[in-house]
Design a protein around this motif. Structure first.
Motif, PDB file in Angstrom:
ATOM      1  N   PHE A  73       0.728  -1.282  -0.113  1.00  0.00           N
ATOM      2  CA  PHE A  73       0.019  -0.111  -0.194  1.00  0.00           C
ATOM      3  C   PHE A  73       0.945   1.259  -0.038  1.00  0.00           C
ATOM      4  CE2 PHE A  73      -2.853  -3.097   1.816  1.00  0.00           C
ATOM      5  CZ  PHE A  73      -4.191  -3.140   1.024  1.00  0.00           C
ATOM      6  N   GLY A  74       2.109   1.229   0.257  1.00  0.00           N
ATOM      7  CA  GLY A  74       3.032   2.147   0.228  1.00  0.00           C
ATOM      8  C   GLY A  74       2.939   3.173   1.661  1.00  0.00           C
ATOM      9  N   GLU A  75       2.201   2.690   2.556  1.00  0.00           N
ATOM     10  CA  GLU A  75       1.952   3.193   3.897  1.00  0.00           C
ATOM     11  C   GLU A  75       1.558   2.172   4.612  1.00  0.00           C
ATOM     12  OE1 GLU A  75      -1.001   5.758   3.042  1.00  0.00           O
ATOM     13  OE2 GLU A  75      -2.708   4.418   3.305  1.00  0.00           O
ATOM     14  N   GLN A  76       1.697   2.365   6.197  1.00  0.00           N
ATOM     15  CA  GLN A  76       1.406   1.485   7.234  1.00  0.00           C
ATOM     16  C   GLN A  76      -0.432   1.148   7.281  1.00  0.00           C
ATOM     17  OE1 GLN A  76       3.105   1.976  10.865  1.00  0.00           O
ATOM     18  NE2 GLN A  76       2.807  -0.078  11.469  1.00  0.00           N
ATOM     19  N   ARG A  77      -0.516   0.073   7.466  1.00  0.00           N
ATOM     20  CA  ARG A  77      -2.014  -0.300   7.674  1.00  0.00           C
ATOM     21  C   ARG A  77      -2.130  -1.187   8.649  1.00  0.00           C
ATOM     22  NH1 ARG A  77      -5.720  -0.007   2.675  1.00  0.00           N
ATOM     23  NH2 ARG A  77      -4.596   1.502   1.673  1.00  0.00           N
ATOM     24  N   ARG A  78      -3.192  -0.917   9.484  1.00  0.00           N
ATOM     25  CA  ARG A  78      -3.426  -1.662  10.647  1.00  0.00           C
ATOM     26  C   ARG A  78      -3.776  -2.901  10.451  1.00  0.00           C
ATOM     27  NH1 ARG A  78      -8.131   0.117  14.613  1.00  0.00           N
ATOM     28  NH2 ARG A  78      -9.350  -0.267  12.604  1.00  0.00           N
ATOM     29  N   ILE A  79      -3.111  -4.121  11.044  1.00  0.00           N
ATOM     30  CA  ILE A  79      -3.445  -5.262  10.770  1.00  0.00           C
ATOM     31  C   ILE A  79      -4.087  -5.936  11.996  1.00  0.00           C
ATOM     32  CG2 ILE A  79      -2.403  -7.557  10.128  1.00  0.00           C
ATOM     33  CD1 ILE A  79      -2.156  -5.327   8.003  1.00  0.00           C
ATOM     34  N   GLN A  80      -5.247  -6.634  11.646  1.00  0.00           N
ATOM     35  CA  GLN A  80      -6.089  -7.054  12.680  1.00  0.00           C
ATOM     36  C   GLN A  80      -6.306  -8.378  12.587  1.00  0.00           C
ATOM     37  OE1 GLN A  80      -9.055  -4.319  14.219  1.00  0.00           O
ATOM     38  NE2 GLN A  80     -10.239  -5.503  13.104  1.00  0.00           N
TER      39      GLN A  80
END
Length: 94
Positions: free
Chosen positions: A66-73
């Motif tokens: 994504f080119g940026e941090q995502r929250r992984i749940q």
């Protein structure tokens, strides 16, 4: 299935034995929202195993994709309606 999750599955299929992949990753599903990827395990045992060994890798793959941090749940299918996680952090319900 999202394009990102397909990307993750392709990565793990290359990195793991066929048996490991089938046991731990083929049974997972994932859903995306604007800032979160929710990985859904069929039961707590599988969820904990994936969380303990591969949540960091999934997080890294998401950032690269994504080119940026995502929250992984990470959650269990039966627990899905009750999922909650702190914004901006990798979290799970296990």
């Amino acid at each position: 299935m999202s394009a990102f999750w397909t990307h993750c599955l392709d990565h793990f299929e290359r990195e793991l034995s066929a048996q490991q992949f089938a046991t731990w990753f083929r049974v997972l599903n994932a859903e995306e929202s604007a800032s979160t990827v929710t990985v859904v395990a069929p039961n707590a045992f599988v969820g904990k195993w994936v969380r303990d060994r591969y949540l960091g890798t999934i997080d890294s793959l998401a950032t690269a994709y994504f080119g940026e941090q995502r929250r992984i749940q990470l959650t269990v299918a039966a627990d899905k309606p009750n999922v909650a996680a702190a914004p901006g952090s990798s979290a799970n319900t296990l």
